[in-house]
Structures are given as structure tokens and as C-alpha cells.
Design an enzyme around this catalytic site. Structure first.
Site, mmCIF file in Angstrom:
data_model
loop_
_atom_site.group_PDB
_atom_site.id
_atom_site.type_symbol
_atom_site.label_atom_id
_atom_site.label_comp_id
_atom_site.label_asym_id
_atom_site.label_seq_id
_atom_site.Cartn_x
_atom_site.Cartn_y
_atom_site.Cartn_z
ATOM 1 N N GLU A 167 -1.136 -5.187 8.969
ATOM 2 C CA GLU A 167 -0.238 -4.651 9.989
ATOM 3 C C GLU A 167 -0.758 -4.937 11.400
ATOM 4 O O GLU A 167 -1.905 -4.602 11.707
ATOM 5 C CB GLU A 167 -0.088 -3.137 9.786
ATOM 6 C CG GLU A 167 0.549 -2.799 8.440
ATOM 7 C CD GLU A 167 0.692 -1.298 8.199
ATOM 8 O OE1 GLU A 167 0.424 -0.504 9.124
ATOM 9 O OE2 GLU A 167 1.070 -0.936 7.075
ATOM 10 N N GLU B 113 9.442 -3.861 10.194
ATOM 11 C CA GLU B 113 9.753 -2.531 9.668
ATOM 12 C C GLU B 113 10.267 -1.622 10.778
ATOM 13 O O GLU B 113 9.615 -1.472 11.827
ATOM 14 C CB GLU B 113 8.497 -1.916 9.012
ATOM 15 C CG GLU B 113 8.781 -0.522 8.472
ATOM 16 C CD GLU B 113 7.849 -0.073 7.366
ATOM 17 O OE1 GLU B 113 6.873 -0.781 7.057
ATOM 18 O OE2 GLU B 113 8.100 1.023 6.814
ATOM 19 N N ASP C 26 0.834 -1.203 0.000
ATOM 20 C CA ASP C 26 0.000 0.000 0.000
ATOM 21 C C ASP C 26 0.874 1.260 0.000
ATOM 22 O O ASP C 26 0.364 2.380 -0.059
ATOM 23 C CB ASP C 26 -1.022 -0.005 1.143
ATOM 24 C CG ASP C 26 -0.393 -0.058 2.521
ATOM 25 O OD1 ASP C 26 0.847 -0.192 2.617
ATOM 26 O OD2 ASP C 26 -1.142 0.028 3.509
ATOM 27 N N SER C 27 2.217 1.075 0.026
ATOM 28 C CA SER C 27 3.125 2.197 -0.224
ATOM 29 C C SER C 27 2.823 2.825 -1.575
ATOM 30 O O SER C 27 3.229 3.958 -1.839
ATOM 31 C CB SER C 27 4.591 1.727 -0.187
ATOM 32 O OG SER C 27 4.764 0.588 -1.014
ATOM 33 N N ASP D 229 -1.071 -5.968 0.071
ATOM 34 C CA ASP D 229 -1.458 -5.365 1.354
ATOM 35 C C ASP D 229 -2.966 -5.200 1.467
ATOM 36 O O ASP D 229 -3.617 -4.708 0.535
ATOM 37 C CB ASP D 229 -0.833 -3.971 1.480
ATOM 38 C CG ASP D 229 0.486 -3.994 2.202
ATOM 39 O OD1 ASP D 229 0.684 -4.871 3.073
ATOM 40 O OD2 ASP D 229 1.333 -3.134 1.907
ATOM 41 N N LYS E 69 -1.093 -9.308 3.284
ATOM 42 C CA LYS E 69 -0.350 -8.792 4.439
ATOM 43 C C LYS E 69 -1.219 -7.775 5.155
ATOM 44 O O LYS E 69 -1.939 -7.001 4.506
ATOM 45 C CB LYS E 69 0.962 -8.141 3.978
ATOM 46 C CG LYS E 69 1.726 -7.433 5.098
ATOM 47 C CD LYS E 69 3.175 -7.154 4.730
ATOM 48 C CE LYS E 69 3.428 -5.891 3.941
ATOM 49 N NZ LYS E 69 2.940 -4.657 4.567
HETATM 50 O O1 KIV Z 1 3.597 -1.091 1.597
HETATM 51 C C1 KIV Z 1 4.764 -1.508 1.515
HETATM 52 O O2 KIV Z 1 5.429 -1.318 0.502
HETATM 53 C C2 KIV Z 1 5.297 -2.247 2.655
HETATM 54 C C3 KIV Z 1 6.768 -2.367 2.876
HETATM 55 C C4 KIV Z 1 7.074 -3.322 3.961
HETATM 56 C C5 KIV Z 1 7.650 -2.589 1.773
HETATM 57 O O3 KIV Z 1 4.544 -2.703 3.437
#
Ligand code: KIV
Length: 239
Positions: free
Chosen positions: A102, A169, A33-34, A72, A100
Site C-alpha cells: 500500500e 480503493e 491481508d483482508s 499482500d 502488493k
Molecule cells: O486485502 C485485500 O483484500 C485487498 C483488497 C483490495 C481486495 O487489498
């Protein structure tokens, strides 16, 4: 690959980058999600929507990478077990092979539900970018004892729930090393020192295609933005 080979992981948000990373043999490609910052121009990741994630996952998945394609779950898309599973299924339908999210113990019901739905889960601990507004910035985690203990407990909880790997991270390097030595699944570090089982970077940071902000821990291997500017200038003058 844990203990046998360092895991090199990078982000991709579209077809060409996913294809390039696949050709190089990157075993874990993340549609992170970056993309909210480095592709969509948001100030942080909290404005990224499910629809935007699906759009970019579809593009990256068209490259059919041989490595694992993870995606994400964006901000507030996994507040309950039910929404976590429904949104994970949407990302899988778009082409992701793993998701993924968080957090550790705080989202463990959601993690269990995702894994019970047969969707591989990648954990993410340490500095959690989706919490940047509550936290008031990006800060290294694990420097004080309660944070070290929380990281170890969260990592253990994710392992017990069935996470196949955990991104660490901005974790204090000695704590990242301790987590890596304690858990049986790979840790993938970003800004967390050299002792994780693998490393992940935002690809635009590595290549310098988003030159307006580069995290302190990244040494860009290319200044692509400068080269792009020069090529465009040259073409502009030539017409
Ligand atoms: O969103 C992202 O790019 C990440 C990083 C850990 C690379 O979560």
C-alpha cells in the site's frame, strides 16, 4: 487486458476458493491481508503477520490457478527496501507470483527494489487499510484537490517504478476515471466507481459468508451465511 476487456479480480485465502475462482477463469486472484478480518477475526488488517500470509498463500497456491496469484505484503513488512525484498521473496517462495503493498511515492524505494528483484508488483492507492488506525477510519480519497493531485502523482510514480497494475480503493469515481485514463497500466477498482480497467472484491463480501460487515459499495450476490445456517439447523434437527 487494458482497454480490451474488464479485469475481474477476487480474493482467495485457501485452496477451494482459489480452485473455484480458477475454474471460472478469474485472471487475477489476490491473497489479500483482508484475510485478517474475514478469516482470522482481527478488527483490521494491521495484525496480520508474514507467517499468516505465507500459510494462506501456500494454501491458495496449491490450486495452481492459471491466472496470476498475487499476495499482500502485510503491515510493517516493507518498511525498508531490504525488508520489502526479503518478505516479497518469502511470499514468492510460498507460491505468490506477484506482491502488493500500500502506498505510492512514500514506498517507492521499496517498490523499485522489489521489481529489481524480478518480483512483479501490484500497487494499491486511495484508502489504505493498513493506515486505518492513523486515519481513524475508512474514507473516500480524491474528493479534494490536493488528494486528487497526490493520487495522480502516486500512480505515475508507481508506473515509472514498474508496477504492472494499481488497485484503487475508495477513490472518488471521477478521479479513479482520470487515473485510469492517464496511466498505461490497468487500474483495478474497489469502491471507486465503474470506470476502472477492472474491479476487485473481497470474495466473502460478494458471497455473504462474512455477514457481520459488508462495505457500502458491495451488493452481495449470495447470502451464503443464511444458507449455511439453514443447512446446519436442518442437519441438527435431523440427528
Ligand atoms: O486485502 C485485500 O483484500 C485487498 C483488497 C483490495 C481486495 O487489498
Amino acid at each position: 487486458m487494458k482497454g480490451a476487456q474488464k479485469i475481474a479480480s477476487l480474493t482467495a485465502y485457501d485452496y477451494p476458493m482459489a480452485k473455484l475462482l480458477d475454474e471460472i477463469g478469474i485472471p487475477l486472484i489476490l491473497v489479500g491481508d483482508s484475510l485478517g478480518m474475514v478469516v482470522l477475526g482481527y478488527p483490521d488488517t494491521t495484525e496480520v503477520t508474514m507467517a499468516e500470509m505465507e500459510h494462506h498463500v501456500r494454501a491458495a497456491a496449491r490450486a495452481q490457478p492459471r491466472g496470476l496469484l498475487a499476495a499482500d505484503l502485510p503491515y510493517k513488512s516493507y518498511e525498508t527496501a531490504k525488508t520489502a525484498v526479503a518478505n516479497s521473496k518469502r511470499l514468492v517462495a510460498a507460491g505468490a507470483e506477484a506482491v502488493k503493498a500500500e502506498g505510492g511515492r512514500a514506498i517507492i524505494e521499496q517498490v523499485r527494489a522489489i521489481i529489481a528483484a524480478d518480483i512483479p508488483f501490484l500497487g494499491h492507492l486511495g484508502m489504505l487499510p493498513q493506515s486505518v488506525r492513523e486515519e481513524g477510519g475508512y474514507r473516500v480519497k480524491g474528493k479534494i484537490e490536493p488528494e486528487r493531485e497526490a493520487l495522480l502523482a502516486d500512480a505515475q510514480a508507481l508506473v515509472e517504478a514498474g508496477a504492472f497494475a494499481i488497485v484503487l480503493e475508495l477513490v472518488a469515481p471521477l478521479v479513479a476515471k482520470e487515473v485510469t485514463q492517464t496511466i498505461p497500466v490497468p487500474t483495478i477498482g474497489i469502491g471507486s466507481g465503474p470506470d476502472c480497467d477492472g474491479q476487485i472484491l473481497v470474495t466473502t463480501d460478494l458471497l455473504g459468508t462474512f455477514p457481520w460487515f459488508t462495505p457500502r459499495f458491495v451488493k452481495p450476490r449470495l447470502n451464503a451465511a443464511d444458507q449455511m445456517r439453514a443447512a446446519i439447523e436442518e442437519w441438527k434437527k435431523s440427528i
